[in-house]
Design an enzyme around this catalytic site. Structure first.
Site, PDB file in Angstrom:
ATOM      1  N   SER A   8       0.836  -1.192   0.000  1.00 49.07           N
ATOM      2  CA  SER A   8       0.000   0.000   0.000  1.00 49.07           C
ATOM      3  C   SER A   8       0.881   1.255   0.000  1.00 49.07           C
ATOM      4  O   SER A   8       1.764   1.383  -0.852  1.00 49.07           O
ATOM      5  CB  SER A   8      -0.961  -0.038   1.194  1.00 49.07           C
ATOM      6  OG  SER A   8      -1.989   0.907   1.072  1.00 49.07           O
TER       7      SER A   8
ATOM      8  N   ASP B  84      -8.805  -7.022  -4.227  1.00 49.31           N
ATOM      9  CA  ASP B  84      -8.510  -5.662  -3.766  1.00 49.31           C
ATOM     10  C   ASP B  84      -9.290  -4.652  -4.613  1.00 49.31           C
ATOM     11  O   ASP B  84      -9.086  -4.557  -5.824  1.00 49.31           O
ATOM     12  CB  ASP B  84      -7.009  -5.409  -3.889  1.00 49.31           C
ATOM     13  CG  ASP B  84      -6.540  -4.128  -3.215  1.00 49.31           C
ATOM     14  OD1 ASP B  84      -7.382  -3.250  -2.914  1.00 49.31           O
ATOM     15  OD2 ASP B  84      -5.327  -4.003  -2.994  1.00 49.31           O
TER      16      ASP B  84
ATOM     17  N   HIS C 292      -7.951  -5.622   0.107  1.00 54.15           N
ATOM     18  CA  HIS C 292      -6.682  -4.913   0.232  1.00 54.15           C
ATOM     19  C   HIS C 292      -5.939  -5.313   1.498  1.00 54.15           C
ATOM     20  O   HIS C 292      -4.710  -5.450   1.493  1.00 54.15           O
ATOM     21  CB  HIS C 292      -6.937  -3.403   0.222  1.00 54.15           C
ATOM     22  CG  HIS C 292      -5.695  -2.574   0.287  1.00 54.15           C
ATOM     23  ND1 HIS C 292      -4.727  -2.601  -0.700  1.00 54.15           N
ATOM     24  CD2 HIS C 292      -5.247  -1.687   1.233  1.00 54.15           C
ATOM     25  CE1 HIS C 292      -3.758  -1.767  -0.376  1.00 54.15           C
ATOM     26  NE2 HIS C 292      -4.041  -1.219   0.785  1.00 54.15           N
TER      27      HIS C 292
END
Length: 345
Positions: free
Chosen positions: A135, A289, A318
Site C-alpha cells: 500500500s 482488492d 486490500h
C-alpha cells in the site's frame, strides 16, 4: 527489538521547497548487521502503522518467521507526518515553541523516502538486500528504488501503485470530509477531530475490505432483527480502535501524501520512471482488492524491467497484504530461491 530516535542536525528540504528544522525520525531495528553488511531488510509501513513491524506484520516478521532477526537486520522507520515519533503535526515547531498541528508543512511520499535515506546514512548502511512495503509502504519502496537505483538489491511491492488513482483519491477525500465535518478538527489539541476520525476510519475500512468480506464475517443469523446489526457495531468498533491510537491531523497529512504519489512527476511519466528501477522486483497483487486493483500491480510489472508478478486470492481484499502472510511467505521463498544466492533465506 530496539526503538530509537534520530535527530537530523541539518535542515531537511521538502519537495515543496519548505524546510523542516530538527527532523526527528523514530525507528525500530531487529537483529544485527552482519560483517558483510548484506543482510539489511528495510520494511516501509503503510498509512497508520508504526515502526514496530513485528506487531502488525507478525506473520511475516519476527523470530522463526520469514524475515527473521536471527538472520536479518530488519529496519522500519516511522514515516514523516505520522504521530508515532517522526516529525509530524504533533511535534514542536522550533520557530514558535508550540506544536505544529495544521501549521506542519505538507509532505509527499518522496519526502518520506528522503527521510529514510537520511536514516540509512546514519546507520552506516550502503546496500539494502530487500526493501518491502504494501500500500503506502509500497509507494515508498518504489520511490526509493527510483531515487537511488543502486541501493536496493531486491524490491518487493504489495498491493500498491505507480500513481494514486482517482478512485483512491476520492476515498481519501471522503475521509477528509468526514474529519472536517467534526467541528473540533482545526483545534490545536491532540484529541481534536476524534468523531470525524472515527467516521473516516469506517469509510476507509470499506475500501480495505469488500462485499464478500462483510457477508462472510458480519452476516446476521436472526432474520427478525431490526437494529444493532453486526456490521454496524463492527464499523463503530474499528473507528474507536483507530481513535485510541492515532491523530486526526496526521491522518489528514498522510492521506494527502498518498494522493500526491506519482512516480512520473518531473520524470517524464510513470513508464519512464519505472524503467529506472534496477532492483530484482517482485510485484504481488490481491485479486479481491478494490482500492488498489490488480491492474495497477500488472502495470508495475509490465514497466519495471525484469519484474515478476504474482497474485493471491484473499477474503480480506486490500487488507490481505497484512493478513495473508502464509501465502506471501510462500511466494517470497520461491522468489528468493530464484533471485539470490546470499544464503539469507
Amino acid at each position: 527489538m530496539e526503538n530509537k530516535t534520530f535527530t537530523y542536525k541539518n535542515n531537511f528540504v521538502l519537495e515543496s521547497g519548505q524546510v523542516l528544522e530538527n527532523l526527528t525520525i523514530q525507528y525500530s531495528t531487529f537483529g544485527k548487521l552482519n560483517s558483510r553488511k548484506d543482510n539489511v531488510i528495510w520494511v516501509c509501513h503503510a498509512l497508520t502503522a508504526n515502526s514496530e513491524v513485528h506487531t502488525w506484520w507478525y506473520g511475516l516478521v519476527g523470530e522463526d518467521k520469514f524475515f527473521n532477526p536471527e538472520k536479518h537486520f530488519i529496519v522500519c522507520a516511522n514515516i514523516l507526518g505520522s504521530c508515532y515519533g517522526t516529525s509530524g503535526p504533533l511535534n514542536v515547531n522550533p520557530q514558535t515553541g508550540k506544536q505544529y498541528f495544521l501549521d506542519f508543512p505538507q509532505v509527499t511520499i518522496r519526502d518520506m523516502v528522503n527521510a529514510h535515506i537520511v536514516l540509512k546514512e546514519e546507520l552506516g548502511i550502503s546496500k539494502i538486500h530487500s526493501c518491502i512495503g504494501g500500500s503506502l509502504g509500497g509507494q515508498q519502496a518504489m520511490e526509493w528504488a527510483i531515487i537511488a537505483p543502486d541501493t536496493i538489491e531486491n524490491l518487493i511491492l504489495l498491493a500498491t501503485n505507480a500513481f494514486h488513482s482517482p478512485w483512491g483519491i476520492a476515498f481519501n477525500e471522503s475521509q477528509r470530509m468526514a474529519i472536517q465535518a467534526d467541528s473540533t478538527w482545526q483545534e490545536c489539541r491532540e484529541d481534536a477531530g476524534q468523531d470525524g476520525l472515527k467516521a473516516a476510519r469506517a469509510i476507509a475500512l470499506l475500501s480495505y475490505r469488500n462485499y464478500n468480506t462483510y457477508v462472510s464475517t458480519q452476516k446476521e443469523t436472526d432474520d427478525n432483527k431490526l437494529d444493532n446489526y453486526k456490521a454496524s457495531s463492527y464499523q463503530n468498533y474499528q473507528g474507536v480502535k483507530l481513535v485510541n491510537r492515532f491523530n486526526c491531523h496526521s491522518y489528514l497529512y498522510l492521506s494527502k501524501a498518498m494522493d500526491s504519489h506519482h512516480v512520473g512527476r518531473g520524470r517524464g511519466g510513470a513508464e519512464v520512471a519505472l524503467k529506472a528501477i534496477k532492483s530484482n522486483t517482485l510485484v504481488i497483487g490481491i485479486k479481491t482488492d478494490i482500492l488498489f486493483p490488480v491492474c495497477e500491480q500488472i502495470f508495475l510489472a509490465q514497466n519495471i524491467v525484469g519484474a515478476e508478478y504474482q497474485e493471491i486470492d484473499s477474503l480480506y481484499g486490500h487488507d490481505g497484504f497484512l493478513i495473508e502472510t502464509e501465502k506471501i511467505a510462500h511466494i517470497l521463498k520461491d522468489f528468493y530461491k530464484r533471485k539470490t544466492a546470499a544464503g539469507l533465506f
